[in-house]
Design a protein around this motif. Structure first.
Motif, PDB file in Angstrom:
ATOM      1  N   ILE B  42       0.850  -1.200   0.000  1.00  0.00           N
ATOM      2  CA  ILE B  42       0.000   0.000   0.000  1.00  0.00           C
ATOM      3  C   ILE B  42       0.884   1.249   0.000  1.00  0.00           C
ATOM      4  O   ILE B  42       0.614   2.212  -0.720  1.00  0.00           O
ATOM      5  CB  ILE B  42      -0.955  -0.013   1.218  1.00  0.00           C
ATOM      6  CG1 ILE B  42      -2.034  -1.081   1.005  1.00  0.00           C
ATOM      7  CG2 ILE B  42      -1.592   1.337   1.452  1.00  0.00           C
ATOM      8  CD1 ILE B  42      -2.889  -1.362   2.223  1.00  0.00           C
ATOM      9  N   ALA B  43       1.951   1.211   0.795  1.00  0.00           N
ATOM     10  CA  ALA B  43       2.868   2.366   0.844  1.00  0.00           C
ATOM     11  C   ALA B  43       3.476   2.623  -0.532  1.00  0.00           C
ATOM     12  O   ALA B  43       3.554   3.768  -0.988  1.00  0.00           O
ATOM     13  CB  ALA B  43       3.961   2.113   1.881  1.00  0.00           C
ATOM     14  N   GLU B  46       0.726   3.937  -2.946  1.00  0.00           N
ATOM     15  CA  GLU B  46       0.360   5.322  -2.624  1.00  0.00           C
ATOM     16  C   GLU B  46       1.432   6.271  -3.149  1.00  0.00           C
ATOM     17  O   GLU B  46       1.130   7.320  -3.723  1.00  0.00           O
ATOM     18  CB  GLU B  46       0.187   5.474  -1.107  1.00  0.00           C
ATOM     19  CG  GLU B  46       0.090   6.891  -0.590  1.00  0.00           C
ATOM     20  CD  GLU B  46      -1.080   7.690  -1.151  1.00  0.00           C
ATOM     21  OE1 GLU B  46      -2.127   7.094  -1.428  1.00  0.00           O
ATOM     22  OE2 GLU B  46      -0.925   8.914  -1.317  1.00  0.00           O
ATOM     23  N   LEU B  49       1.146   6.443  -6.894  1.00  0.00           N
ATOM     24  CA  LEU B  49      -0.069   7.160  -7.288  1.00  0.00           C
ATOM     25  C   LEU B  49       0.121   8.674  -7.100  1.00  0.00           C
ATOM     26  O   LEU B  49      -0.326   9.472  -7.927  1.00  0.00           O
ATOM     27  CB  LEU B  49      -1.251   6.659  -6.448  1.00  0.00           C
ATOM     28  CG  LEU B  49      -2.654   6.989  -6.948  1.00  0.00           C
ATOM     29  CD1 LEU B  49      -2.873   6.471  -8.361  1.00  0.00           C
ATOM     30  CD2 LEU B  49      -3.695   6.396  -6.024  1.00  0.00           C
ATOM     31  N   ALA B  50       0.797   9.035  -6.025  1.00  0.00           N
ATOM     32  CA  ALA B  50       1.081  10.455  -5.781  1.00  0.00           C
ATOM     33  C   ALA B  50       1.953  11.014  -6.909  1.00  0.00           C
ATOM     34  O   ALA B  50       1.741  12.117  -7.399  1.00  0.00           O
ATOM     35  CB  ALA B  50       1.774  10.630  -4.433  1.00  0.00           C
ATOM     36  N   ALA B  67      -9.561   9.589  -9.127  1.00  0.00           N
ATOM     37  CA  ALA B  67      -9.259  10.628  -8.144  1.00  0.00           C
ATOM     38  C   ALA B  67     -10.539  11.144  -7.506  1.00  0.00           C
ATOM     39  O   ALA B  67     -10.565  11.530  -6.355  1.00  0.00           O
ATOM     40  CB  ALA B  67      -8.502  11.772  -8.796  1.00  0.00           C
ATOM     41  N   ALA B  70     -13.158   8.487  -4.888  1.00  0.00           N
ATOM     42  CA  ALA B  70     -12.943   8.171  -3.482  1.00  0.00           C
ATOM     43  C   ALA B  70     -14.286   8.068  -2.764  1.00  0.00           C
ATOM     44  O   ALA B  70     -15.254   8.714  -3.145  1.00  0.00           O
ATOM     45  CB  ALA B  70     -12.104   9.276  -2.847  1.00  0.00           C
ATOM     46  N   LEU B  85      -7.263  -4.943   4.012  1.00  0.00           N
ATOM     47  CA  LEU B  85      -5.995  -4.458   3.464  1.00  0.00           C
ATOM     48  C   LEU B  85      -5.859  -4.831   1.990  1.00  0.00           C
ATOM     49  O   LEU B  85      -5.391  -4.051   1.168  1.00  0.00           O
ATOM     50  CB  LEU B  85      -4.815  -5.025   4.257  1.00  0.00           C
ATOM     51  CG  LEU B  85      -4.557  -4.357   5.613  1.00  0.00           C
ATOM     52  CD1 LEU B  85      -3.551  -5.164   6.415  1.00  0.00           C
ATOM     53  CD2 LEU B  85      -4.065  -2.930   5.449  1.00  0.00           C
ATOM     54  N   VAL B  88      -7.962  -2.448  -0.017  1.00  0.00           N
ATOM     55  CA  VAL B  88      -7.299  -1.148  -0.181  1.00  0.00           C
ATOM     56  C   VAL B  88      -6.199  -1.273  -1.233  1.00  0.00           C
ATOM     57  O   VAL B  88      -6.076  -0.444  -2.141  1.00  0.00           O
ATOM     58  CB  VAL B  88      -6.702  -0.664   1.163  1.00  0.00           C
ATOM     59  CG1 VAL B  88      -5.851   0.581   0.959  1.00  0.00           C
ATOM     60  CG2 VAL B  88      -7.801  -0.382   2.165  1.00  0.00           C
ATOM     61  N   GLU B  91      -7.654  -1.669  -4.746  1.00  0.00           N
ATOM     62  CA  GLU B  91      -8.244  -0.418  -5.239  1.00  0.00           C
ATOM     63  C   GLU B  91      -7.134   0.541  -5.702  1.00  0.00           C
ATOM     64  O   GLU B  91      -7.227   1.153  -6.769  1.00  0.00           O
ATOM     65  CB  GLU B  91      -9.071   0.229  -4.127  1.00  0.00           C
ATOM     66  CG  GLU B  91      -9.888   1.421  -4.607  1.00  0.00           C
ATOM     67  CD  GLU B  91     -10.248   2.371  -3.479  1.00  0.00           C
ATOM     68  OE1 GLU B  91     -10.375   3.566  -3.749  1.00  0.00           O
ATOM     69  OE2 GLU B  91     -10.376   1.907  -2.325  1.00  0.00           O
ATOM     70  N   LEU B  92      -6.082   0.640  -4.894  1.00  0.00           N
ATOM     71  CA  LEU B  92      -4.962   1.508  -5.269  1.00  0.00           C
ATOM     72  C   LEU B  92      -4.284   1.010  -6.541  1.00  0.00           C
ATOM     73  O   LEU B  92      -3.923   1.804  -7.419  1.00  0.00           O
ATOM     74  CB  LEU B  92      -3.932   1.573  -4.129  1.00  0.00           C
ATOM     75  CG  LEU B  92      -4.301   2.437  -2.930  1.00  0.00           C
ATOM     76  CD1 LEU B  92      -3.207   2.362  -1.879  1.00  0.00           C
ATOM     77  CD2 LEU B  92      -4.508   3.884  -3.339  1.00  0.00           C
ATOM     78  N   ARG B  95      -6.406   1.955  -9.468  1.00  0.00           N
ATOM     79  CA  ARG B  95      -6.313   3.387  -9.773  1.00  0.00           C
ATOM     80  C   ARG B  95      -4.989   3.710 -10.437  1.00  0.00           C
ATOM     81  O   ARG B  95      -4.919   4.525 -11.351  1.00  0.00           O
ATOM     82  CB  ARG B  95      -6.474   4.196  -8.477  1.00  0.00           C
ATOM     83  CG  ARG B  95      -7.929   4.327  -8.061  1.00  0.00           C
ATOM     84  CD  ARG B  95      -8.080   4.996  -6.721  1.00  0.00           C
ATOM     85  NE  ARG B  95      -7.591   6.361  -6.710  1.00  0.00           N
ATOM     86  CZ  ARG B  95      -7.689   7.173  -5.669  1.00  0.00           C
ATOM     87  NH1 ARG B  95      -8.270   6.753  -4.570  1.00  0.00           N
ATOM     88  NH2 ARG B  95      -7.214   8.393  -5.713  1.00  0.00           N
TER      89      ARG B  95
END
Lengths: 231, 184
Positions: B42-43, B46, B49-50, B67, B70, B85, B88, B91-92, B95
């Protein structure tokens, strides 16, 4: 000292063992600052207002867009995802402040305490919240992070009613008796008011946020509170 | 990278069996390790994605898919079990895949426009009245590259064509009120 002082250095909050095992690196630091009665919710002085204006000038749209790639906001955003929050809905505090700055055209001054916490989060990226120290039980284990429904009631009364985000099993800020807030949430009760004579400031650190930033955020807010007492 | 992320952790049939607080038992350490792995994924997602979000902004792409997808509901901070988890993480990952596809398409489109602009500048007569905005090129500003005849009608008749860049964004308040001559 002019009737106010930073009483002790930051204390390390206790973390529930289940939470600590699951989320290593999560930490809470807190300290207590004595203030003149009523000063915490009084209007900020011109120096603090000027500082907020100066900080406002640092932000542009592009700066805010790029924030999420910087180490500290990224650490909080990641942690939000890991605990079931969506940082695009429940914004992390530094992004929340930055977005408000863009929408309002500047950092709006509210009162001394809010402004001190705002400056701390803008300067360091680490959020700081405040509670009336009289609502916090300083006896061991002191302020810490735990799971709701494990021994403490919600709110200052300790009545057990769950507040927003503090349902059974949720991560909360609590002391021995009382749940004060959801993790990263605003205090449910015990917010400083006109009769407050001591303020407990606390800050949350997550993996990827250096300890020095957490302490700096607390000191920043505490010093602003203290220096304003001398006026 | 995407496939590796998505297949690194096995899916557990009963997510409730893997609740963090109920880890006592033989599966406990294995589930805890799986959750750690998921959190690391996830880290990473993320972070990527950022980066994609910032790249999209720099390329002047309106918004990334997902975006605005959410959840409208405010969440409750809690210890997520394995199933949550995974959700999440998936989903990430979804995206990020969509964002990368959009960025790749936009990159191709902008490269095509840049190529067209180069051809316009080399042979304006072959691209009469063609317009390309700076936004289409992924550049800042409101300027527009436009193939126009030099000296108006004369240029059209003589075949004198040129590429002009219009002068940026209009003023927010217009040109201002025209000053009227006083009668006195």
């Amino acid at each position: 000292m002019s009737g106010s002082e930073v009483s002790v250095g930051p204390r390390r909050g206790t973390i529930d063992p289940t939470v600590a095992a699951e989320l290593p690196g999560l930490r809470l630091d807190w300290l207590t600052v004595t203030v003149r009665r009523g000063s915490a919710v009084a209007a900020s002085g011109p120096e603090l207002a000027a500082r907020l204006r100066t900080l406002s000038d640092r932000y542009r749209g592009a700066t805010v867009i790029a924030m999420r790639t910087h180490p500290i906001p990224r650490a909080y955003r990641t942690f939000y995802r890991q605990i079931g929050l969506d940082p695009d809905v429940d914004r992390i505090p530094s992004e929340q402040a930055a977005t408000a700055r863009l929408l309002q055209g500047g950092f709006a001054s509210a009162d001394l305490l809010s402004d001190a916490c705002l400056v701390a989060v803008v300067e360091t990226g680490v959020p700081v919240w405040a509670l009336d120290a009289s609502a916090v039980d300083p006896a061991p284990p002191g302020l810490g992070i735990g799971l709701a429904g494990a021994g403490a009631g919600a709110g200052a009364g300790g009545g057990g009613g769950a507040g927003a985000g503090t349902g059974e099993g949720s991560l909360v800020i609590r002391d021995r008796r009382v749940v004060h807030a959801a993790l990263f949430g605003m205090p449910l009760a015990g917010e400083p008011g006109p009769s407050t004579t001591a303020v407990t400031l606390y800050s949350l650190g997550v993996p990827g946020v250096p300890q020095i930033h957490i302490e700096e955020a607390l000191w920043c807010a505490a010093e602003l509170l203290s220096s304003a007492q001398g006026r | 990278m995407q496939d590796k992320v998505l297949t690194a952790v096995p899916t557990f049939a009963d997510p409730a069996a893997a609740r963090p607080a109920e880890d006592a038992g033989a599966a406990g350490p294995a589930h805890a390790a799986a959750r750690r792995t998921l959190r690391a994924q996830i880290a990473l997602l993320e972070s990527e994605l950022a980066q994609a979000f910032v790249t999209a902004f720099e390329m002047r792409i309106g918004s990334l898919p997902g975006a605005d997808a959410a959840s409208p509901h405010r969440g409750t901070p809690r210890l997520l079990d394995l199933g949550e988890l995974e959700q999440v993480r998936d989903e990430l990952a979804g995206r990020l895949t969509d964002a990368r596809a959009l960025l790749a398409a936009a990159t191709d489109e902008q490269a095509g426009k840049r190529e067209l602009l180069a051809r316009m500048q080399l042979e304006p007569g072959r691209h009469r009245f063609t317009r390309i905005s700076c936004r289409e090129l992924g550049e800042p500003g409101c300027g527009v590259w436009h193939v126009r005849p030099r000296l108006g009608l004369v240029g059209m008749l003589m075949g004198w064509w040129q590429v002009k860049l219009s002068s940026g964004c209009p003023l927010a308040g217009g040109r201002g009120r025209r000053r009227m001559p006083s009668r006195s």
